[in-house]
Design a protein around this motif. Structure first.
Motif, PDB file in Angstrom:
ATOM      1  N   THR A 138    -112.567  24.754  90.779  1.00  0.00           N
ATOM      2  CA  THR A 138    -112.701  23.302  90.597  1.00  0.00           C
ATOM      3  C   THR A 138    -113.549  23.055  89.358  1.00  0.00           C
ATOM      4  O   THR A 138    -114.406  23.850  89.005  1.00  0.00           O
ATOM      5  N   THR A 139    -113.321  21.904  88.726  1.00  0.00           N
ATOM      6  CA  THR A 139    -114.076  21.574  87.521  1.00  0.00           C
ATOM      7  C   THR A 139    -115.555  21.427  87.844  1.00  0.00           C
ATOM      8  O   THR A 139    -115.920  21.042  88.947  1.00  0.00           O
ATOM      9  N   GLY A 182    -110.451  15.755  98.321  1.00  0.00           N
ATOM     10  CA  GLY A 182    -109.166  16.451  98.412  1.00  0.00           C
ATOM     11  C   GLY A 182    -108.978  17.089  99.778  1.00  0.00           C
ATOM     12  O   GLY A 182    -107.947  16.901 100.429  1.00  0.00           O
ATOM     13  N   SER A 183    -109.995  17.813 100.244  1.00  0.00           N
ATOM     14  CA  SER A 183    -109.817  18.468 101.541  1.00  0.00           C
ATOM     15  C   SER A 183    -109.788  17.430 102.657  1.00  0.00           C
ATOM     16  O   SER A 183    -109.104  17.625 103.661  1.00  0.00           O
ATOM     17  N   HIS A 199    -109.246  10.435  95.903  1.00  0.00           N
ATOM     18  CA  HIS A 199    -109.205  11.785  95.330  1.00  0.00           C
ATOM     19  C   HIS A 199    -108.590  11.743  93.938  1.00  0.00           C
ATOM     20  O   HIS A 199    -109.091  12.377  93.011  1.00  0.00           O
ATOM     21  N   ARG A 215    -111.109  10.366  91.586  1.00  0.00           N
ATOM     22  CA  ARG A 215    -112.130  11.370  91.253  1.00  0.00           C
ATOM     23  C   ARG A 215    -111.598  12.308  90.163  1.00  0.00           C
ATOM     24  O   ARG A 215    -112.254  12.517  89.147  1.00  0.00           O
ATOM     25  N   THR A 216    -110.400  12.848  90.363  1.00  0.00           N
ATOM     26  CA  THR A 216    -109.900  13.796  89.362  1.00  0.00           C
ATOM     27  C   THR A 216    -109.648  13.086  88.034  1.00  0.00           C
ATOM     28  O   THR A 216    -109.797  13.684  86.972  1.00  0.00           O
ATOM     29  N   TYR A 269    -116.167  15.970  95.595  1.00  0.00           N
ATOM     30  CA  TYR A 269    -115.231  17.093  95.636  1.00  0.00           C
ATOM     31  C   TYR A 269    -114.686  17.339  97.033  1.00  0.00           C
ATOM     32  O   TYR A 269    -113.865  18.226  97.228  1.00  0.00           O
ATOM     33  N   ARG A 281    -105.754  22.430  83.964  1.00  0.00           N
ATOM     34  CA  ARG A 281    -105.319  21.982  85.290  1.00  0.00           C
ATOM     35  C   ARG A 281    -104.214  20.933  85.239  1.00  0.00           C
ATOM     36  O   ARG A 281    -104.025  20.201  86.203  1.00  0.00           O
ATOM     37  N   GLY A 314    -100.066  16.815  92.089  1.00  0.00           N
ATOM     38  CA  GLY A 314    -100.755  15.743  92.808  1.00  0.00           C
ATOM     39  C   GLY A 314     -99.974  14.442  92.792  1.00  0.00           C
ATOM     40  O   GLY A 314     -99.843  13.775  93.812  1.00  0.00           O
ATOM     41  N   VAL A 315     -99.428  14.065  91.626  1.00  0.00           N
ATOM     42  CA  VAL A 315     -98.676  12.804  91.550  1.00  0.00           C
ATOM     43  C   VAL A 315     -97.449  12.884  92.463  1.00  0.00           C
ATOM     44  O   VAL A 315     -97.117  11.919  93.156  1.00  0.00           O
ATOM     45  N   HIS A 321    -100.806  23.378  95.413  1.00  0.00           N
ATOM     46  CA  HIS A 321    -101.971  22.664  94.879  1.00  0.00           C
ATOM     47  C   HIS A 321    -103.252  23.472  95.144  1.00  0.00           C
ATOM     48  O   HIS A 321    -104.056  23.700  94.248  1.00  0.00           O
ATOM     49  N   LEU A 322    -103.386  23.944  96.390  1.00  0.00           N
ATOM     50  CA  LEU A 322    -104.601  24.678  96.740  1.00  0.00           C
ATOM     51  C   LEU A 322    -104.621  26.050  96.083  1.00  0.00           C
ATOM     52  O   LEU A 322    -105.686  26.540  95.692  1.00  0.00           O
TER      53      LEU A 322
HETATM   54  C1  HEM Z   1    -101.579  15.372  99.931  1.00  0.00           C
HETATM   55  C2  HEM Z   1    -102.364  15.068  98.981  1.00  0.00           C
HETATM   56  C3  HEM Z   1    -103.419  15.975  98.307  1.00  0.00           C
HETATM   57  C4  HEM Z   1    -104.174  16.981  98.844  1.00  0.00           C
HETATM   58  C5  HEM Z   1    -104.146  17.498 100.290  1.00  0.00           C
HETATM   59  C6  HEM Z   1    -105.026  17.483  97.791  1.00  0.00           C
HETATM   60  C7  HEM Z   1    -105.969  18.498  97.952  1.00  0.00           C
HETATM   61  C8  HEM Z   1    -106.809  18.937  96.955  1.00  0.00           C
HETATM   62  C9  HEM Z   1    -107.985  19.768  97.148  1.00  0.00           C
HETATM   63  C10 HEM Z   1    -108.457  20.310  98.503  1.00  0.00           C
HETATM   64  C11 HEM Z   1    -108.559  19.988  95.926  1.00  0.00           C
HETATM   65  C12 HEM Z   1    -109.852  20.772  95.666  1.00  0.00           C
HETATM   66  C13 HEM Z   1    -110.922  19.935  94.971  1.00  0.00           C
HETATM   67  C14 HEM Z   1    -111.201  18.589  95.562  1.00  0.00           C
HETATM   68  O1  HEM Z   1    -111.142  18.464  96.794  1.00  0.00           O
HETATM   69  O2  HEM Z   1    -111.433  17.620  94.814  1.00  0.00           O
HETATM   70  C15 HEM Z   1    -107.726  19.316  94.944  1.00  0.00           C
HETATM   71  C16 HEM Z   1    -107.949  19.329  93.582  1.00  0.00           C
HETATM   72  C17 HEM Z   1    -107.205  18.601  92.643  1.00  0.00           C
HETATM   73  N1  HEM Z   1    -106.265  17.629  92.938  1.00  0.00           N
HETATM   74 FE1  HEM Z   1    -105.531  17.223  94.763  1.00  0.00          FE
HETATM   75  N2  HEM Z   1    -104.759  16.792  96.640  1.00  0.00           N
HETATM   76  C18 HEM Z   1    -103.792  15.848  96.910  1.00  0.00           C
HETATM   77  C19 HEM Z   1    -103.282  14.913  96.034  1.00  0.00           C
HETATM   78  C20 HEM Z   1    -103.592  14.831  94.684  1.00  0.00           C
HETATM   79  C21 HEM Z   1    -103.209  13.766  93.792  1.00  0.00           C
HETATM   80  C22 HEM Z   1    -102.405  12.520  94.207  1.00  0.00           C
HETATM   81  C23 HEM Z   1    -103.688  14.092  92.547  1.00  0.00           C
HETATM   82  C24 HEM Z   1    -103.569  13.323  91.252  1.00  0.00           C
HETATM   83  C25 HEM Z   1    -102.539  12.726  90.848  1.00  0.00           C
HETATM   84  C26 HEM Z   1    -104.377  15.356  92.655  1.00  0.00           C
HETATM   85  C27 HEM Z   1    -104.949  16.042  91.597  1.00  0.00           C
HETATM   86  C28 HEM Z   1    -105.828  17.089  91.731  1.00  0.00           C
HETATM   87  C29 HEM Z   1    -106.464  17.781  90.625  1.00  0.00           C
HETATM   88  C30 HEM Z   1    -106.240  17.507  89.127  1.00  0.00           C
HETATM   89  C31 HEM Z   1    -107.324  18.737  91.201  1.00  0.00           C
HETATM   90  C32 HEM Z   1    -108.251  19.699  90.462  1.00  0.00           C
HETATM   91  C33 HEM Z   1    -109.615  19.073  90.501  1.00  0.00           C
HETATM   92  C34 HEM Z   1    -110.686  19.955  89.961  1.00  0.00           C
HETATM   93  O3  HEM Z   1    -110.420  21.117  89.638  1.00  0.00           O
HETATM   94  O4  HEM Z   1    -111.814  19.436  89.868  1.00  0.00           O
HETATM   95  N3  HEM Z   1    -104.316  15.775  93.976  1.00  0.00           N
HETATM   96  N4  HEM Z   1    -106.687  18.674  95.603  1.00  0.00           N
END
Ligand code: HEM
Lengths: 270, 238
Positions: free
Chosen positions: A252-253, A77-78, A141, A144-145, A74, A155, A162-163, A243-244
């Motif tokens: 988070t899940t 993402g950060s 990341h 993982r998701t 987890y 979500r 994210g995409v 996103h945040l």
């Molecule tokens: C600049 C790029 C990105 C940043 C800075 C970012 C940041 C974050 C952060 C800080 C979280 C909190 C939970 C974790 O860290 O796993 C998160 C959750 C999530 N991100 Fe990203 N992310 C980025 C790109 C993406 C991409 C490319 C996808 C998928 C296509 C994505 C899909 C998700 C989803 C579905 C969650 C929810 C996960 C959960 O609730 O467990 N993100 N993101």
């Protein structure tokens, strides 16, 4: 009770500083620097909070619960976000010396940064390798998701954002690669843009837009530069915010192999 | 997920969340450690690998082998995998666009309530297959031979010159050992024919289409000398 005395005969109360600090001959120790510092911080925080109302929001953000079983996956993402911030900071320093004017200045200024500027090669190296690190982290990341099923209800929207972030991050790699304007960057970019132009319908227009004409010219660099340091990172920063926000709002899940126990479910239902 | 399943999910989630720990300081500590590692890795890579700058872009040298950044290799390699010219648009735009759409719309066609990767065989298989395909294409691209690497063995005193030569872009047009392209003459045994001075002269005043390295000599005299010494050492006897 003392008899009423004319005003001029009454004892005057001690002045501050006279007769001990508390006025009755005793003195409390003056606040220690430590206490003063805490007071100072508290009063600054109080001042800000009174005017912004930020503290309930911050408290909600910081003390929200993270589900049981949350693990190191987890943090990806950060970590992606910190790689982006590192790119932003090193990018600002590069922008202080980089000159997108004409192709000759672009190369010369990149050489100047690499060879002359104090720590220039380090900063350029950090920016260059930081891009690779950010790409690796963003894919991890996303993996993982994906494998945790975190893109499912509720979500979905966060996955879509994210995409878009992924595509924008790749665009950063593409537009940034041209900027040093050495052989490698030039020819790779020519090919990339030509690939675009082979696309149906909008392909040729997209390629013309990127090149600022039908040929690579002096404006191509400034166009790539504007995209690379203004438009795309601006969008990325805004979308990371969204996103945040959704992460904080939805939570988070929990790891997908964890199930709430039957007895908890029952008590919850009552 | 129908309505009942959604409600069930939210209920289960709120219980698991209630049993968790606050974000601050628990999750934030992990995030902080990870962030520190990330930044340290970036700095370490910058120190170890530096920031090379090849020769200046020259739009007249049409045979320079283009090399994208490694994370675009998988896109680039698609081009080589798809051979027939009338299908090229598939490799350049078609397949990537379709994949992107599939990725973007994933939550809208995969709506089952199951989240455990072990109980989602289709999704998990597809995910692993995608990772496998991308890794395969990336490795293929990496092995396609870098124009900035010379494998020919050399004497230790010329190692540094070899590195410099490799990164100076000569291989875009010359072959040295097994690496490089064949636009210009093969340099594997050039030292047997030309001395250091002749090579330095060629570099400063080449005949077209070879780019001039006179500027490089001015900005990096030491590197230039090492490069020349290395090229002059290529006598084909090793
Ligand atoms: C600049 C790029 C990105 C940043 C800075 C970012 C940041 C974050 C952060 C800080 C979280 C909190 C939970 C974790 O860290 O796993 C998160 C959750 C999530 N991100 Fe990203 N992310 C980025 C790109 C993406 C991409 C490319 C996808 C998928 C296509 C994505 C899909 C998700 C989803 C579905 C969650 C929810 C996960 C959960 O609730 O467990 N993100 N993101």
């Amino acid at each position: 009770m003392t008899p009423p005395l004319p005003k001029f005969l009454r004892p005057t109360p001690p002045r501050p500083g006279e007769n001990g600090r508390n006025g009755d001959g005793t003195t409390t120790a003056p606040p220690k620097p430590q206490e003063q510092a805490v007071e100072g911080v508290a009063s600054v925080v109080g001042w800000l909070d009174e005017r912004t109302g930020a503290s309930p929001f911050l408290r909600g953000f910081l003390y929200r619960k993270v589900p049981k079983g949350t693990n190191w996956f987890y943090t990806l993402g950060s970590a992606t976000m910190f790689a982006f911030l590192s790119q932003a900071v090193t990018g600002v320093f590069l922008a202080m010396y980089y000159e997108p004017d004409a192709p000759s200045r672009a190369y010369a200024s990149a050489a100047h940064i690499t060879n002359d500027v104090f720590l220039g090669e380090l900063v350029r190296g950090m920016h260059r390798w930081g891009s690779s690190v950010m790409i690796i982290l963003i894919f991890l990341h996303m993996g993982r998701t994906f494998f945790f099923g975190a893109y499912k209800y509720p979500r979905e929207l966060n996955w879509v954002i994210g995409v878009v972030l992924l595509v924008l991050t790749l665009m950063m790699g593409l537009t940034g690669y041209l900027l040093p304007f050495d052989q490698r960057s030039f020819w790779a970019t020519v090919v990339a843009v030509n690939l675009n132009s082979s696309g149906p319908v909008i392909g040729p227009y997209l390629a013309d837009f990127l090149r600022a004409g039908s040929e690579f010219g002096p404006t191509t660099i400034s166009r790539f530069y504007a995209l690379h340091m203004l438009a795309v990172p601006g969008l990325i920063a805004a979308l990371i915010g969204a996103h945040l926000y959704l992460v904080a709002k939805l939570g988070t899940t929990a790891p997908p192999w964890l199930k709430a126990e039957k007895k908890d479910l029952l008590t919850e239902e009552i | 997920m129908d309505r009942r399943q959604r409600e069930q999910y939210l209920r289960e989630y709120s219980i698991l969340k209630g049993q968790g720990k606050p974000f601050f300081p628990y999750a934030i500590a992990k995030d902080g450690i990870m962030a520190t590692i990330t930044i340290l890795v970036i700095i370490l890579m910058a120190v170890l690998f530096g920031a090379e700058l090849g020769p200046k872009a020259d739009p007249t040298t049409t045979t320079y082998t283009p090399r994208p950044e490694w994370y675009f290799f998988f896109l680039f390699e698609l081009l080589r995998v798809v051979k027939p010219p009338e299908l090229v648009f598939l490799a350049t735009i078609g397949i990537p666009t379709i994949c992107l759409m599939l990725l973007l719309l994933l939550p809208f066609y995969d709506r089952g309530p199951e989240r455990n990767p072990l109980r989602r065989p289709i999704a998990t298989t597809a995910g692993i297959a995608t990772i496998g395909a991308m890794t395969y294409l990336t490795v293929l691209g990496a092995l396609a031979g870098s124009p900035t690497e010379i494998e020919l063995a050399t004497k230790p005193q010329y190692e540094e010159g070899k590195e410099i030569t490799a990164s100076a872009g000569c291989l875009g047009c010359h072959k040295i050992g097994e690496n490089g392209n064949t636009l210009g003459p093969n340099l594997t045994e050039i030292g047997a024919r030309l001395g250091r001075d002749a090579i330095a002269r060629t570099l400063e005043n080449p005949t077209a289409p070879m780019p001039s390295y006179a500027n490089y000599r001015k900005t990096n005299p030491e590197q230039f000398d090492k490069l020349v010494q290395y090229v002059a050492s290529l006598k084909g006897d090793e």
